[in-house]
Scaffold this active site. Structure first.
Site, PDB file in Angstrom:
ATOM      1  CB  VAL A 219     -11.248 -31.552 -90.802  1.00 36.05           C
ATOM      2  CG1 VAL A 219     -11.680 -30.504 -91.745  1.00 36.05           C
ATOM      3  CG2 VAL A 219     -10.355 -31.053 -89.726  1.00 36.05           C
TER       4      VAL A 219
ATOM      5  CG  ASP B  52       2.557 -22.728 -88.137  1.00 34.87           C
ATOM      6  OD1 ASP B  52       3.840 -22.903 -88.535  1.00 34.87           O
ATOM      7  OD2 ASP B  52       1.875 -23.503 -88.050  1.00 34.87           O
TER       8      ASP B  52
ATOM      9  CD  GLU C 252      -3.787 -28.969 -80.902  1.00 40.20           C
ATOM     10  OE1 GLU C 252      -3.372 -28.931 -79.897  1.00 40.20           O
ATOM     11  OE2 GLU C 252      -3.593 -28.376 -81.903  1.00 40.20           O
ATOM     12  CG  PHE C 253      -9.052 -28.629 -80.998  1.00 41.00           C
ATOM     13  CD1 PHE C 253      -8.983 -28.490 -79.475  1.00 41.00           C
ATOM     14  CD2 PHE C 253      -8.310 -27.648 -81.740  1.00 41.00           C
ATOM     15  CE1 PHE C 253      -8.036 -27.634 -78.896  1.00 41.00           C
ATOM     16  CE2 PHE C 253      -7.547 -26.844 -81.080  1.00 41.00           C
ATOM     17  CZ  PHE C 253      -7.331 -26.752 -79.750  1.00 41.00           C
TER      18      PHE C 253
END
Length: 993
Positions: free
Chosen positions: A642, A753, A638-639
């Site tokens: 990876v 989650d 999301e940021f």
């Protein structure tokens, strides 16, 4: 033609006729070396005849009227003939094995009247080896017999009348020879012979060029099976191939056999036929291993023939490590758009890549720092006391941080782009430069750190102010960690005085303490390390027993009051969030800000810190960016990206790590949310929870470094290896996940989650819980999904009370764990398949639950159902789940129980889009509805002609039909289970949970 002979006229006429037709005009074979050829000699041969009236030399003309010489004898009227004919001495040259070819005619004795008792039809061939000519005497005992020669065909008087040619050819071998020469001798014992020609020769392999190697004339060996090995010589401008010298073998027949090895054209030359020709202008060949010449690469040339490399044009270069086929390149242009940011005595520089990289991909950057006196216009190098992050030279990224500069000083920084040929260039350096003036400096190092008091669980320290505060010191930071941990994890305490008491330590443990000061200019350097050992339990007990009981009571009362105040304070501020809220948790799980009692490790929400950066530095280790090597991108989060890479800490071996990076252009909120995950992960230390190695917050990009899990997410891993694991292996994976969740629950952390996609698997199939940092907010939309800045997360894993009332507890994590169990046993199938979220919520409310996956043991499915109890208080704790799975692993037979033995029957979950099986009239219609009509004949042949019989089928029955595809087996079996449930529901036998 004139004939002179003592033979009868009819013999002589026959001989003359033979001579006229004896010459065949045969060409000499190229592999033969002639030593004697009687046909080639036009003068008298003058061989020795003994007795003189035996063999007689005659002459004649062939069909070309060329004179030829021959010998004849025909002493057939008298018996006991012994007529010898000897050649002149024949030098053997280099021969070891000699061939003798005889061409002759012989009269049939039966065609001569009155000679039956004395006429013969053979003669003998002899040789005598000697080093020199022995004269004209014949000593019969010195000669060695070669063979008795007989004619294949003899002629008669009738043949003479018909002018038929009957010429015999015989070849005999002599050898091996050891002397310089030899004689041949022919013995007549009473035959009528005409010796038309005698040819003596030896064989050799003629010189040839093979594989660019010259093989010289080579005489054959002395034996018929001999192979003479010959080493070749490379032609001009060629060389032997490495460890593969050219060799050939000369056979006894004069033929070259068995080529081995070869020559190859040298650098600058290429093969053309049997020669090596030089490369033309503008071409080159750098190695003999190359086959052909190549055109010169870009920006290079060759101005002469036979070039092994091309020279670079002006201002272009070739690095020592560059192969010859690479184009010549040049240094890059200067970096572009150089900008800076000053933070007191630290400068951050950023720039854009050069417009021209010189044609190379190995561009790096180096920084030159100069301290300048602008009044005098002079600059000097900064010296070695300046720090660079990540480094001064060899920079791959286009940014650097320069630290430890002097306060209120003038500096000039030159940023130069370099590549592999920059050091070869004699041109002026190209760089981008910027001049700055630093501000206030950070404080100097704290000194005089001393231990004032050491107890069982606390240490009191004092220290002196820095020698150069460089401003007003607003606080001190004490960093401490267990010495055995070697700074892998550390804690910090802050104070405004020059003393502090550090509490909640372990008894009998050695701790390392370091202190640094903070001003408006930032933090100074840490003080030298101070090792302090806390007191042992026994020592502390002895000390405490000596205290006055009244004092003990007073201390306990005060401590109780302090604890109560902290608990109330924690409850008040506990409604603040880090990433997601814990405010909706019930009971003791609502208080996520816990006072830390000895022996209990409790999760602390990072958002309770006013400065989130303090939470990061308290729970996560700051890593040096130079210790991290990014190797490749493995995904996108999301940021940011990876990546996988390696982490090499000083004194330790490098380890594989996964690196989450914060994308360029982030906001401060994104940075805080990104680092919040590290603040959470840094508090966990369990083999089934992903381990945080550390963070990088003092450089760019900002990074979170975690352990590398080779097999990735559990759901994708299971789908990739569908059906490849035993039930015990799957239960082992589930046990690991449950153990990790038990640890998190004991710490008071609610995951919220939990799903197979958020479980990572390493190379040893160890499963670890991950994904702690995403910001989640529940929306009131009809789909009831979590919304994040990166997308939506489905509710298929979420407990009913969490969806409806937003109540998240460890019990809601247990519900999610049951879904993970179903995912594992179904090898990564999507829970509830293609049902909509609203249909899932409705089915759950009506009491329906997921059916058991194919081949799932009854005990495991029962545990899933327990996790899916509507009342959360009836769900098992993670501690109980671990115990149940441990029992299953210790007793594998419990995993073989048929599914039909479930203690509590349930109605499998029904998809509203699933066909109503009661409307089908035949098995064929049912198969067509589920798109498996290809197996209609299989069902018919096995006798499954009604839906009732199909509903009773097991997986073994399906496999017995010859359905081998696992996916088709699962699809058919799932449809059968649903059909069975509909039939039970129709008859009122279905029981909902």
């Amino acid at each position: 033609m004139v004939l002179r002979s003592r033979l009868p006229p009819w013999i002589m006429l026959c001989s003359v006729w033979l001579l006229r037709f004896a010459h065949t005009g045969e060409a000499q074979a190229a592999k033969e070396v002639i030593l004697l050829d009687s046909k080639a000699q036009q003068t008298e041969l003058e061989w020795i005849s003994s007795p003189p009236n035996g063999w007689e030399e005659i002459s004649g003309l062939d069909e070309n009227y060329t004179p030829i010489r021959t010998y004849q004898v025909c002493q057939v009227m008298e018996s006991n003939q012994n007529n010898w004919l000897r050649t002149n001495w024949i030098a053997k040259s280099n021969a070891q094995r000699i061939f003798v070819e005889l061409k002759f005619t012989l009269r049939d004795c039966n065609s001569l009247p009155g000679v039956l008792g004395t006429c013969k039809e053979t003669f003998n061939l002899y040789y005598y080896e000697t080093d020199y000519d022995t004269g004209r005497n014949i000593r019969e005992n010195q000669y060695v017999k070669i063979d008795t020669i007989a004619a294949d065909e003899s002629f008669t008087q009738g043949d003479l009348g018909e002018r038929k040619m009957k010429l015999n050819t015989e070849v005999r071998e002599i050898g091996p020879l050891s002397k310089k020469g030899f004689y041949l001798a022919f013995q007549d014992v009473g035959a009528c012979i005409a010796l038309v020609s005698v040819k003596v020769y030896y064989k050799k392999c003629w010189s040839i060029i093979e594989n660019l190697a010259i093989f010289p004339d080579t005489v054959t060996g002395s034996e018929f099976s001999s192979l003479v090995e010959v080493r070749g010589t490379c032609v001009s401008s060629a060389e032997e191939e490495a460890e593969n010298s050219p060799k050939m073998h000369c056979s006894a027949e004069g033929e070259w056999l068995v080529p081995i090895g070869k020559c190859i054209c040298k650098a600058g030359y290429q093969q053309k036929g049997d020669t090596c020709e030089p490369c033309g202008r503008g071409f080159y060949k750098s190695s003999s291993q190359d086959l052909q010449c190549s055109r010169c690469p870009t920006h290079s040339f060759s101005d002469k023939e036979g070039s092994s490399r091309c020279d670079c044009e002006d201002s272009y270069y070739r690095a020592p490590s560059d192969p010859p086929y690479v184009a010549c390149t040049r240094p890059p242009s200067a970096p572009q758009n150089l900008i800076f940011n000053i933070n007191q005595t630290t400068v951050s520089l950023e720039w854009s890549p050069p417009a021209d990289n010189g044609g190379r991909n190995d561009v790096t950057y180096r920084i030159l720092c100069k301290r300048c006196s602008w009044e005098q216009g002079e600059c000097v190098p900064c010296g070695s006391n300046i720090g660079y992050m990540p480094q001064q030279t060899g920079l791959v990224d286009n940014y650097v941080t320069v630290m430890d500069l002097l306060a209120h000083a003038n500096y000039t920084f030159e940023v130069e782009a370099v590549n592999g040929v920059s050091d070869l260039s004699r041109s002026q350096r190209l760089f981008a430069a910027v001049s700055i003036t630093t501000g206030q400096a950070a404080p100097s190092q704290v000194s005089g750190v001393m231990k004032e008091r050491v107890l069982q669980r606390s240490v009191e320290l004092s220290w002196q102010e820095p020698e150069h505060p460089n401003g007003v010191i607003t606080e001190y930071e004490i960093k401490y960690y267990e010495k055995d941990q070697r700074e892998r994890t550390y804690s910090t305490v802050k104070t405004k005085s020059t003393s502090a008491s550090i509490n909640n330590l372990k008894p009998g443990t050695v701790y390392v303490f370091q202190i640094r000061a903070f001003t408006a200019a930032g933090y100074g350097n840490y003080s030298p390390r101070l090792d302090v050992a806390t007191l042992e339990e026994a020592t502390a007990t002895a000390v405490s027993s000596e205290q006055n009981p009244v004092i003990i009571i007073a201390v306990v009362a005060v401590a109780g009051t302090i604890i109560l105040v902290f608990m109330v304070f924690g409850f008040i501020i506990g409604r603040r969030h880090c990433g997601y809220s814990k405010a909706d948790q019930e009971g003791d799980e609502e208080l996520y800000f816990h006072f830390k009692f000895p022996g209990t490790k409790t999760y602390i929400d990072p958002e309770t810190y006013e400065d989130p950066n303090r939470a990061v530095h308290q729970f996560a280790k700051e890593l040096d960016a130079s210790c991290i090597k990014i190797e490749r991108v493995i995904g996108a989060g999301e940021f940011g990206e990876v990546c996988s890479g390696r982490l090499k800490l000083p004194g330790k071996r490098d380890v594989a790590v996964a690196i989450k990076t914060l994308k360029v252009g982030y906001t401060e909120k994104q940075r805080r949310d990104f680092l919040c995950e590290a603040s959470i992960m840094g508090q966990f230390d369990h083999p089934n929870v992903v381990h945080l190695e550390g963070v990088v917050t003092r450089g760019k990009p900002v990074m979170i470094v975690i352990e590398y899990m080779e097999n990735g997410a559990l759901d994708a891993f299971l789908r990739k290896h569908d059906g490849q694991f035993t039930v015990i292996q799957l239960v082992g994976m589930l046990r690991g996940i449950a153990a990790g969740m038990r640890y998190l629950a004991d710490m008071g952390y609610v995951h919220r989650d939990l799903a197979a996609r958020n479980i990572l698997v390493n190379s040893n199939l160890v499963c670890k819980v991950s994904d702690f940092g995403l910001s989640r907010v529940i929306e009131d939309d009809p789909e009831a999904v979590y919304t994040t800045t990166g997308g939506k997360i489905p509710v298929r894993w979420t407990a009913p009370e969490a969806i409806q009332y937003r109540k998240f507890t460890s019990a809601s994590d247990v519900w999610s764990y049951g879904i993970v169990m179903w995912e594992v046993m179904s090898y990564g199938e999507r829970p509830y398949w293609d049902m909509s979220n609203q249909d899932v919520i409705k089915a759950i409310e009506e009491g329906y639950r997921l059916p058991a996956p194919m081949d799932c043991p009854a005990g495991l499915h029962q545990l899933m159902l327990d996790c899916w109890q509507k009342e959360r208080g009836e769900r098992p704790k993670f501690e109980q789940i671990v115990g149940i799975l441990d029992k299953m692993i210790r007793n594998p037979n419990s995993l073989k129980t048929p599914l039909g033995t479930c203690s509590r029957p349930i109605s499998p979950l029904l998809d509203q889009n699933t066909p109503d099986f009661t409307t089908f009239c035949s098995v064929g219609e049912w198969l067509q509805a589920i798109k498996m009509e290809r197996y209609k004949d299989n069902f018919t042949a096995a006798g499954y002609n009604s839906l009732e019989s199909v509903a009773r089928m097991t997986i073994e029955d399906v496999m017995s039909l010859g359905i081998t595809l696992v996916g088709h087996q699962k699809k058919i079996m799932s449809s059968i289970q649903t059909m069975r449930a509909q039939m039970l529901h129709l008859h009122g036998t279905g029981i909902q949970v």
